[in-house]
Scaffold this motif. Structure first.
Motif: not given
Length: 383
Positions: A134-151
């Motif tokens: 269909g219209p999907a053209r891009v695959l994006a992988i998301l990594s949460d770095h919030s905990e490292m930033d909070a530390v």
């Protein structure tokens, strides 16, 4: 003649047999290939969405304009309603602009401040035409770095806050130690007096460090969606156990009421919130002319069309001037004035409350009228 004829007959028979065997082998190969093709046609076709749901990483599919077309199970569990904000963020669009047909993959970082601070690392890849659905053209992988930033932020904040707030009690301790070594070295009465003051100052420093550590822990968990259950009966029972002794010691009446409700969330954190609010009422709402009454209740309440549960702590004490209400959840903000004991706290309790409520996706409101009392409400949505 007869020998030549026999030889010809043998050769003809061998050739005929060989051709027959070769033909039979070809038919078998053809039949096997046909059977394989039929089995392939009967085999289910696995879509990219199904495969992405099996990944342990958060993955989303975007169209050519960056609109969200699909999010796998891990992405929904990790980011929830923040997915829309992540996809529409400038950092995501900056990474997508690098995909021009020649550059097939790119990466970047983005920071989201609302409703809570989150730091996300994103890697995008342009899908081949054979894999696009269909219209999907891009695959994006998301990594949460919030905990490292909070530390990292916790370390910097802890040093800054501790160095600022510990300066006064440390100076007092140093002064009393110097006095005990000098002028009061042979004065037992002064020694007892100064040692009592020193013990109070040491206890203040200990409370400050404990609250700073608690605030840091809450901030580290703020980006994680709580997955437990909060039972109203259990919460009320625990709050009474932890606060009734202090209320009785100060002559304060503690009333509790609740409806048998249940809501998604971290029960220990919500208990901590209510205990903080009751302790604040004890510290800042004391009125000498009449006994103080603190009421804790839990009931169902709908806000903005969303069903939820509200946790209320209210008192009939001195109240707080309206000018201070917007800043009460700031770190180290304290209200000094009539009806409040000076130096009773460090202004961290309500900051902790706000971070816990933000983690639960709820709201925190404080209403107060000078001379009539204060009402604090924590509302959490029903999942």
């Amino acid at each position: 003649m007869s020998t030549m004829l026999l030889t010809a007959c043998v050769a003809t028979g061998w050739l005929t047999g060989g051709l027959f065997g070769w033909s039979l082998g070809c038919r078998r190969v053809t039949a096997r290939r046909a059977r394989i093709r039929r089995e392939e046609r009967r085999a289910p076709v696995v879509s990219m969405e199904v495969l992405l749901d099996l990944l342990p990483d958060a993955a989303v599919l975007l169209d050519g304009h960056g609109a969200l077309r699909f999010a796998n199970i891990e992405a929904k569990a990790t980011f929830g309603e923040a997915l829309g904000t992540i996809v529409r963020s400038p950092g995501m669009f900056a990474a997508l602009r690098k995909l021009d047909g020649v550059t097939l993959q790119a990466s970047g970082s983005l920071v989201i401040e609302v409703p809570v601070r989150r730091v996300v690392r994103v890697a995008v890849r342009l899908l081949p035409d054979a894999l696009t659905t269909g219209p999907a053209r891009v695959l994006a992988i998301l990594s949460d770095h919030s905990e490292m930033d909070a530390v990292e932020r916790m370390r910097a904040d802890f040093v800054a806050y501790a160095s600022h707030e510990l300066r006064t009690p440390l100076a007092a301790l140093s002064g009393f130690i110097e006095t005990l070594r000098g002028p009061a070295a042979n004065d037992p009465q002064a020694q007892q007096q100064f040692l009592g003051i020193m013990a109070d100052q040491a206890a203040r420093m200990q409370r400050l460090i404990e609250q700073l550590l608690e605030l840091s822990r809450v901030e580290m968990l703020e980006h994680r969606k709580p997955r437990g259950r909060i039972e109203a009966a259990s919460v009320i029972e625990r709050v009474r156990e932890e606060t009734v002794a202090a209320c009785t010691a100060k002559g304060v009446v503690l009333d509790t009421a609740y409806e048998p409700l249940s809501v998604a969330g971290d029960e220990e954190q919500i208990i901590r919130v209510l205990v903080n609010l009751v302790e604040n009422a004890l510290k800042y709402a004391k009125v000498e002319e009449r006994p103080l009454r603190i009421r804790v209740r839990i009931e169902a309440q709908t806000q903005h069309g969303r069903a939820g549960v509200v946790f209320v702590v209210e008192d009939d004490g001195a109240g707080i001037d309206a000018a201070h209400l917007p800043r009460l959840t700031e770190r180290f903000y304290r209200v000094e004035g009539r009806g409040r004991t000076s130096g009773a706290g460090y202004g961290l309790g309500l900051a902790i409350v706000r971070h816990i409520v933000d983690r639960h996706g709820g709201s925190f409101e404080i209403d107060s009228v000078v001379g009539k009392g204060t009402c604090c409400q924590v509302w959490l949505p029903v999942a």
